[in-house]
Design an enzyme around this catalytic site. Structure first.
Site, PDB file in Angstrom:
ATOM      1  N   GLY A  41      30.953   2.596   0.313  1.00 18.24           N
ATOM      2  CA  GLY A  41      29.802   2.078   1.064  1.00 18.24           C
ATOM      3  C   GLY A  41      28.585   2.966   0.913  1.00 18.24           C
ATOM      4  N   VAL A  81      21.965  11.359  -1.827  1.00 16.97           N
ATOM      5  CA  VAL A  81      20.706  11.493  -2.577  1.00 16.97           C
ATOM      6  C   VAL A  81      20.477  10.156  -3.289  1.00 16.97           C
ATOM      7  CG1 VAL A  81      20.531  13.996  -2.909  1.00 16.97           C
ATOM      8  CG2 VAL A  81      22.063  12.663  -4.362  1.00 16.97           C
ATOM      9  N   ALA A 114      14.536   7.809  -5.339  1.00 16.92           N
ATOM     10  CA  ALA A 114      13.371   7.371  -6.124  1.00 16.92           C
ATOM     11  C   ALA A 114      13.813   6.250  -7.057  1.00 16.92           C
ATOM     12  CB  ALA A 114      12.811   8.536  -6.936  1.00 16.92           C
ATOM     13  N   LYS A 124       5.677   4.118  -5.036  1.00 17.29           N
ATOM     14  CA  LYS A 124       5.744   5.041  -6.181  1.00 17.29           C
ATOM     15  C   LYS A 124       5.032   4.413  -7.376  1.00 17.29           C
ATOM     16  CE  LYS A 124       9.066   7.077  -9.398  1.00 17.29           C
ATOM     17  NZ  LYS A 124      10.465   7.323  -9.743  1.00 17.29           N
ATOM     18  N   LEU A 143      27.961   5.743  -9.270  1.00 16.53           N
ATOM     19  CA  LEU A 143      28.468   7.009  -9.807  1.00 16.53           C
ATOM     20  C   LEU A 143      29.872   6.859 -10.379  1.00 16.53           C
ATOM     21  CD1 LEU A 143      27.156   9.291  -6.919  1.00 16.53           C
ATOM     22  CD2 LEU A 143      26.098   8.891  -9.144  1.00 16.53           C
ATOM     23  N   THR A 146      16.818   6.531 -12.668  1.00 15.92           N
ATOM     24  CA  THR A 146      17.408   5.335 -13.269  1.00 15.92           C
ATOM     25  C   THR A 146      18.775   4.941 -12.707  1.00 15.92           C
ATOM     26  OG1 THR A 146      18.023   6.857 -15.050  1.00 15.92           O
ATOM     27  CG2 THR A 146      16.209   5.326 -15.473  1.00 15.92           C
TER      28      THR A 146
HETATM   29  C1  LIG Z   1      21.352  15.158  -7.551  1.00 17.44           C
HETATM   30  C2  LIG Z   1      21.230  13.674  -7.619  1.00 17.44           C
HETATM   31  C3  LIG Z   1      19.984  13.074  -7.471  1.00 17.44           C
HETATM   32  C4  LIG Z   1      19.857  11.687  -7.586  1.00 17.44           C
HETATM   33  N1  LIG Z   1      18.615  11.112  -7.501  1.00 17.44           N
HETATM   34  C5  LIG Z   1      18.468   9.797  -7.776  1.00 17.44           C
HETATM   35  C6  LIG Z   1      17.199   9.161  -7.768  1.00 17.44           C
HETATM   36  O1  LIG Z   1      16.184   9.768  -7.462  1.00 17.44           O
HETATM   37  N2  LIG Z   1      17.144   7.868  -8.094  1.00 17.44           N
HETATM   38  C7  LIG Z   1      18.237   7.138  -8.404  1.00 17.44           C
HETATM   39  O2  LIG Z   1      18.129   5.972  -8.752  1.00 17.44           O
HETATM   40  N3  LIG Z   1      19.454   7.695  -8.336  1.00 17.44           N
HETATM   41  C8  LIG Z   1      19.600   8.986  -8.052  1.00 17.44           C
HETATM   42  N4  LIG Z   1      20.838   9.547  -8.005  1.00 17.44           N
HETATM   43  C9  LIG Z   1      22.007   8.698  -8.128  1.00 17.44           C
HETATM   44  C10 LIG Z   1      22.284   8.002  -6.797  1.00 17.44           C
HETATM   45  O3  LIG Z   1      22.448   8.974  -5.787  1.00 17.44           O
HETATM   46  C11 LIG Z   1      23.530   7.154  -6.884  1.00 17.44           C
HETATM   47  O4  LIG Z   1      23.467   6.342  -8.019  1.00 17.44           O
HETATM   48  C12 LIG Z   1      23.639   6.256  -5.682  1.00 17.44           C
HETATM   49  O5  LIG Z   1      23.517   6.980  -4.502  1.00 17.44           O
HETATM   50  C13 LIG Z   1      24.947   5.529  -5.696  1.00 17.44           C
HETATM   51  O6  LIG Z   1      26.006   6.318  -5.287  1.00 17.44           O
HETATM   52  P1  LIG Z   1      27.397   5.607  -5.086  1.00 17.44           P
HETATM   53  O7  LIG Z   1      27.256   4.533  -4.064  1.00 17.44           O
HETATM   54  O8  LIG Z   1      27.910   5.241  -6.413  1.00 17.44           O
HETATM   55  O9  LIG Z   1      28.343   6.783  -4.548  1.00 17.44           O
HETATM   56  P2  LIG Z   1      28.437   7.477  -3.099  1.00 17.44           P
HETATM   57  O10 LIG Z   1      27.154   7.499  -2.378  1.00 17.44           O
HETATM   58  O11 LIG Z   1      29.121   8.771  -3.342  1.00 17.44           O
HETATM   59  O12 LIG Z   1      29.404   6.536  -2.276  1.00 17.44           O
HETATM   60  C14 LIG Z   1      30.810   6.543  -2.474  1.00 17.44           C
HETATM   61  C15 LIG Z   1      31.459   5.745  -1.386  1.00 17.44           C
HETATM   62  O13 LIG Z   1      32.852   5.667  -1.648  1.00 17.44           O
HETATM   63  C16 LIG Z   1      33.560   5.966  -0.473  1.00 17.44           C
HETATM   64  N5  LIG Z   1      34.871   6.514  -0.818  1.00 17.44           N
HETATM   65  C17 LIG Z   1      35.193   7.447  -1.746  1.00 17.44           C
HETATM   66  N6  LIG Z   1      36.517   7.706  -1.716  1.00 17.44           N
HETATM   67  C18 LIG Z   1      37.052   6.894  -0.769  1.00 17.44           C
HETATM   68  C19 LIG Z   1      38.346   6.689  -0.261  1.00 17.44           C
HETATM   69  N7  LIG Z   1      39.399   7.388  -0.702  1.00 17.44           N
HETATM   70  N8  LIG Z   1      38.509   5.777   0.710  1.00 17.44           N
HETATM   71  C20 LIG Z   1      37.463   5.067   1.202  1.00 17.44           C
HETATM   72  N9  LIG Z   1      36.224   5.220   0.761  1.00 17.44           N
HETATM   73  C21 LIG Z   1      35.999   6.127  -0.206  1.00 17.44           C
HETATM   74  C22 LIG Z   1      32.677   6.965   0.252  1.00 17.44           C
HETATM   75  O14 LIG Z   1      32.979   7.051   1.607  1.00 17.44           O
HETATM   76  C23 LIG Z   1      31.318   6.348   0.001  1.00 17.44           C
HETATM   77  O15 LIG Z   1      31.066   5.334   0.946  1.00 17.44           O
HETATM   78  C24 LIG Z   1      20.993  10.912  -7.828  1.00 17.44           C
HETATM   79  C25 LIG Z   1      22.241  11.508  -7.902  1.00 17.44           C
HETATM   80  C26 LIG Z   1      22.375  12.883  -7.809  1.00 17.44           C
HETATM   81  C27 LIG Z   1      23.733  13.511  -7.912  1.00 17.44           C
END
Ligand SMILES: Cc1cc2nc3c(=O)[nH]c(=O)nc-3n(C[C@H](O)[C@H](O)[C@H](O)COP(=O)(O)OP(=O)(O)OC[C@H]3O[C@@H](n4cnc5c(N)ncnc54)[C@H](O)[C@@H]3O)c2cc1C
Length: 502
Positions: A14, A47, A50, A78, A333, A344
């Site tokens: 989420g 994070v 942007a 932006k 990710l 991106t």
């Molecule tokens: C340093 C940094 C800077 C960034 N800056 C930018 C930016 O400026 N612009 C941009 O477009 N993108 C940026 N990104 C990328 C961006 O943060 C991610 O693409 C975006 O937040 C998506 O993350 P996510 O939802 O894939 O993962 P996460 O936010 O990590 O979410 C993972 C989810 O999975 C759940 N989960 C994991 N394991 C379990 C489990 N066992 N049981 C139940 N739930 C679980 C967690 O609770 C969470 O809800 C950046 C990333 C980094 C590392």
């Protein structure tokens, strides 16, 4: 025709990816049961604040009111990214969104600009970009076209608070019927024959079954990697940074309508202005600088008092060998990571969702369909990867071993071809529907001091006087238009200030 329709989808995670997927699927498809599982204890990466202009298409897809969205996420507008010290220390250039100047006849503006620089009649590229002039003056308005001209107006994206964005999307998705379950997934049950995922099992023993699983579990890649062992293609040798320190700070003045990317000794720092705070981070390569030094560099370069303790994020650059494997599609990710230099990642989530909708499977999970999806997603990742590498590789800095290594490192063949063609012909060929348009590449190439040996001969069809007039006209129109725009601060106060009811 047999009914092979998918009826049950499970989204694991989420964060931004999970809630973007939940909002998009629930708002665009009927007769689907969608469940999203997330763990409050694990939390999100926190994070990712942007974006690039294509996000407006996503907002339109899910029917978001833009002012409400900005209000609820503490967002700002932006106009582009301002780069400091990338080519050489002291250099400043902008990758401004949208077009610059205008094409004339068959030739794009950039070719005239190359001749104009050569002939001494063209100023800096940014003088012909409404986005850049508005950014320099901290101004903003929604203006798709400059009235009574053939010049494009303002192209824009957003900065927003990642946690507030996920919460906002959650509201939209839940209203559209998505069911959220809080809990930690302890194991994954797979079909013994097909290998497909059948259910995720929570720590409390509850099983959540589905037909299509969307893995948005972040770097952990719970389904696509831990369960299915899909494999990861590591691009660290081309994109060397592997860590970031992030810290929020108080705003020290009005929020700028652009992101800043400031190069340091072994990486770079972002400044992302929001209404209620500034997001800061230092992306760096741990081979060249310690975490303590990276933190100190960041804290020395934030503009207001910090609002929380700095935290470290570790990452590996690259992509999953297949973003879609069996009945699991990875987004965010979990599917791969390209560092945030050109903002991106959220776009890649949106892109994955759009392509999933285009390639929406039946319960037979046709292999040709999955292959087509994977090929397209790979193409998008690789082209963005090349663009990011360009920023590192095209430097002339001699002050640190990191920058020297970046300059000397090998680069992908696809990027080498692009740079080679530009150096010889001044030409950029946008392949297929790759994300960044020609003028985006042009700004970064020239901003980092790669100037071509020639320009297109058709640019010589204008006389010297006509060419000078062409530039003067555009510069005047752009400057006049910018001067009539409200300040970014006033625009937000009037239309979308956080905490102000609609
Ligand atoms: C340093 C940094 C800077 C960034 N800056 C930018 C930016 O400026 N612009 C941009 O477009 N993108 C940026 N990104 C990328 C961006 O943060 C991610 O693409 C975006 O937040 C998506 O993350 P996510 O939802 O894939 O993962 P996460 O936010 O990590 O979410 C993972 C989810 O999975 C759940 N989960 C994991 N394991 C379990 C489990 N066992 N049981 C139940 N739930 C679980 C967690 O609770 C969470 O809800 C950046 C990333 C980094 C590392």
């Amino acid at each position: 025709m047999s009914d092979r329709r998918i009826t049950k989808i499970v989204i694991v995670g989420g964060g931004t990816a999970g809630w973007m997927a939940a909002a998009a699927l629930s708002r665009t498809m009927d007769n689907l049961s969608i469940r999203l599982v997330e763990s409050d204890e694990i939390g999100t990466v926190g994070v990712g604040e942007a974006t690039i202009p294509a996000i407006r298409l996503f907002n339109a897809l899910i029917g978001i009111d833009e002012n409400e969205f900005i209000r609820e996420t503490g967002g700002t507008f932006k106009l582009g990214i301002q780069f400091h010290d990338w080519g050489r220390i002291g250099d400043v250039y902008m990758h401004a969104f949208g077009q610059i100047g205008r094409s004339l006849g068959m030739l794009q503006f950039a070719q005239y600009w190359l001749r104009g620089r050569n002939d001494g009649v063209a100023g800096p590229l940014g003088d012909y970009s409404l986005n850049e002039i508005a950014a320099r003056q901290d101004r903003f308005a929604r203006l798709p076209q400059i009235p009574n001209t053939s010049l494009d107006g303002i192209a824009y994206a957003f900065h927003f608070d990642a946690a507030l964005y996920a919460a906002y999307l959650r509201k939209i998705a839940e209203r559209a019927g998505v069911v959220r379950t809080e809990g930690k997934i302890a194991s994954v049950r797979r079909n013994g024959e097909s290998g497909h995922v059948e259910a995720v099992v929570l720590e409390n023993g509850e099983e959540i079954g589905g037909e299509l699983f969307i893995d948005c579990s972040g770097f952990r890649a719970l389904l696509i990697e831990e369960a299915l062992e899909t494999g990861f293609e590591d691009w660290t040798h081309w994109v060397p940074c592997d860590r970031a320190i992030a810290v929020p700070s108080e705003n020290s003045g009005p929020a700028r309508p652009y992101t800043q990317a400031i190069a340091h000794k072994a990486g770079w720092q972002w400044r992302i202005p929001l209404q209620h705070r500034t997001g800061n981070g230092h992306v760096f390569c741990s081979d060249f600088i310690s975490e303590d030094e990276a933190t100190a560099t960041l804290l020395d370069n934030i503009e207001g008092p910090m609002l929380a303790e700095p935290r470290t994020l570790r990452f590996l650059t690259g992509m999953r060998k297949r973003a879609w494997n069996g009945n699991v599609v990875a987004l965010g990710l979990a599917s791969g990571f390209l560092e945030p230099l050109e903002s991106t990642s959220i776009h890649l989530i949106q892109n994955g969702i759009a392509k999933l909708l285009a390639h929406f499977p039946g319960r037979d999970f046709d292999a040709a369909n999955i292959d087509a999806y994977n090929r397209r997603v790979r193409f998008d990742y690789e082209r963005i990867r090349d663009f990011v590498i360009l920023h590192y590789h095209a430097n002339q800095r001699t002050d640190s071993p990191f920058w020297i290594r970046c300059r000397e490192m090998g680069i992908p063949e696809t990027l080498a071809r692009k740079i080679g063609l530009f150096q010889s012909q001044g030409q950029i060929v946008r392949e297929g529907d790759e994300l960044f348009i020609e003028i985006g590449w042009f700004q970064v190439l020239t901003g980092q001091n790669i100037m071509p040996g020639s320009y297109h001969p058709m640019a010589d069809l204008l006389t010297h006087g006509e060419l000078a007039g062409f530039f003067a006209d555009i510069e005047t129109i752009v400057a006049r238009t910018a001067s009539h725009l409200p300040t970014h601060e006033d625009f937000i106060a009037q239309h979308c200030a956080a905490g102000v009811p609609a």
